[in-house]
Design an enzyme around this catalytic site. Structure first.
Site, PDB file in Angstrom:
ATOM      1  N   ALA A  44       0.828  -1.207   0.000  1.00 55.68           N
ATOM      2  CA  ALA A  44       0.000   0.000   0.000  1.00 55.68           C
ATOM      3  C   ALA A  44       0.862   1.257   0.000  1.00 55.68           C
ATOM      4  CB  ALA A  44      -0.933  -0.010   1.209  1.00 55.68           C
ATOM      5  N   ASN A  45       1.955   1.232   0.761  1.00 59.36           N
ATOM      6  CA  ASN A  45       2.849   2.387   0.780  1.00 59.36           C
ATOM      7  C   ASN A  45       3.392   2.694  -0.610  1.00 59.36           C
ATOM      8  OD1 ASN A  45       2.597   2.657   3.549  1.00 59.36           O
ATOM      9  ND2 ASN A  45       4.488   1.570   4.010  1.00 59.36           N
ATOM     10  N   THR A 243      10.112   5.729   8.661  1.00 54.10           N
ATOM     11  CA  THR A 243       9.141   4.722   8.248  1.00 54.10           C
ATOM     12  C   THR A 243       8.675   4.984   6.821  1.00 54.10           C
ATOM     13  OG1 THR A 243       8.350   4.549  10.529  1.00 54.10           O
ATOM     14  CG2 THR A 243       6.951   3.606   8.810  1.00 54.10           C
ATOM     15  N   ALA A 244       8.746   3.972   5.970  1.00 55.55           N
ATOM     16  CA  ALA A 244       8.266   4.003   4.589  1.00 55.55           C
ATOM     17  C   ALA A 244       9.094   4.875   3.658  1.00 55.55           C
ATOM     18  CB  ALA A 244       6.797   4.431   4.521  1.00 55.55           C
ATOM     19  N   ALA A 245      10.264   5.327   4.102  1.00 56.74           N
ATOM     20  CA  ALA A 245      11.130   6.090   3.194  1.00 56.74           C
ATOM     21  C   ALA A 245      11.539   5.229   2.002  1.00 56.74           C
ATOM     22  CB  ALA A 245      12.360   6.592   3.941  1.00 56.74           C
ATOM     23  N   GLY A 246      11.860   3.960   2.272  1.00 55.05           N
ATOM     24  CA  GLY A 246      12.231   3.063   1.186  1.00 55.05           C
ATOM     25  C   GLY A 246      11.084   2.812   0.226  1.00 55.05           C
ATOM     26  N   ASP A 247       9.863   2.699   0.747  1.00 52.59           N
ATOM     27  CA  ASP A 247       8.700   2.495  -0.117  1.00 52.59           C
ATOM     28  C   ASP A 247       8.409   3.743  -0.950  1.00 52.59           C
ATOM     29  OD1 ASP A 247       8.317  -0.081   0.888  1.00 52.59           O
ATOM     30  OD2 ASP A 247       7.104   0.659   2.550  1.00 52.59           O
ATOM     31  N   GLY A 282       4.958   9.028  10.023  1.00 57.53           N
ATOM     32  CA  GLY A 282       4.031   8.038   9.491  1.00 57.53           C
ATOM     33  C   GLY A 282       4.477   7.481   8.160  1.00 57.53           C
TER      34      GLY A 282
END
Length: 306
Positions: A44-45, A243-247, A282
């Site tokens: 989802a990210n 969080t979710a930087a890679g995504d 987030g």
């Protein structure tokens, strides 16, 4: 410039996030600052990141019939993601339990829930791949579904981008169908046994045509079988939550490549998107929109915003 068409086969979780000065040691209790719930999951990210970056995005996966599932689908739709391929199943929606330290580093425990029900043959896969330029895959779904997605994309001529997280041994039939492998430096080390980033990337290049190893604040290293090698530095920012930087990076990268940008330009575009995301808290809430990425990239290059 043609709009990128991106398909994402992956997980959808509700992120249960605790902010604290530091992570507890085993057997220790520490006080947290606050707690939030934010829709996330690597699939989802990446879908949200790609959609906000300007891609035409379809997602394939599963959520439960619980309120968490309702919230995740609403956030995906709000970002412009086509969710007709996301099934509702009689299982709890997946959750990710995240602890974020004051410096921005995080640790995560994932409970698959509905994601664990996605198996080959994957419902909606053919429709999701129709007209797509890129398929984004991660490893939060059962491996047979990931392999099926990669093979189907390869057979259709769709470029396969795999984020090997959580890191685990990768079967040959999956690697044979992957075009671009995007591990972070820790995942690259786990997959190869090499602590040196360039040595790890070189070893991974034996299995896939392109390897992009992300290194957080140190940027990313790209190696290609044609001999190309390039290091893209990260933008200097103060990280609040990684969080979710890679995504975010992978979603933006797929859009840039889907628009026909050269790899080096696409890597810079992805780096600008990731730098924006770490300055916000987030997962889905941190991902920048296309105009923000363009402005940040223009500012980093010292040119006027078009």
């Amino acid at each position: 410039m043609a709009r990128a068409r991106v398909c994402v086969l992956g997980s959808a979780n509700m992120d249960l996030v605790v902010f604290a000065q530091r992570a507890p040691r085993m057997g220790e209790t520490v006080h947290g600052d606050r707690f939030v719930t934010i829709p996330g999951g690597k699939g989802a990210n990446q879908a949200i990141a790609a959609a906000r970056a300007g891609g035409d995005v379809r997602m394939i996966g599963a959520v439960g019939t619980d309120p968490y599932g309702d919230q995740i689908l609403a956030v995906l739709r709000d970002a412009g993601v086509d969710v007709t391929g996301v099934g509702r199943v009689e299982e709890t929606t997946g959750t990710a339990h995240i602890l974020v330290e004051h410096g921005g580093d995080n640790s995560i425990v994932v409970v698959p829930g509905a994601n664990g029900t996605v198996h080959a043959p994957v419902p909606g896969l053919d429709d999701g791949l129709a007209g797509a330029s890129h398929l984004l895959l991660q490893l939060e779904l059962p491996l047979d579904a990931v392999v099926a997605g990669a093979k189907a994309a390869r057979d259709r001529g769709v470029t396969v981008v795999l984020t090997p997280a959580p890191a685990q041994p990768l079967p040959d039939d999956l690697l044979d169908a992957v075009d671009v492998l995007v591990p972070n430096e820790h995942e690259a080390a786990i997959l190869t046994g090499e602590s040196d980033v360039e040595a790890a990337a070189t070893k991974l290049l034996e299995h896939v045509p392109h390897v992009v190893v992300t290194q957080g604040a140190r940027g990313a290293l790209w190696l290609s079988r044609d001999g190309s090698r390039h290091h893209v530095p990260a933008t200097k920012v103060e990280a609040r939550d990684t969080t979710a930087a890679g995504d975010t990076y992978v979603g933006a990268l797929a859009v840039a490549l889907g628009e026909g940008r050269p790899m080096i330009e696409a890597l810079s575009w992805a780096a600008a998107a990731a730098a924006l995301s770490v300055q916000r808290e987030g997962a889905s809430t941190s991902m920048p929109h296309r105009a923000e990425i363009e402005a940040a990239l223009a500012d980093a290059q010292g040119r006027p915003v078009s």
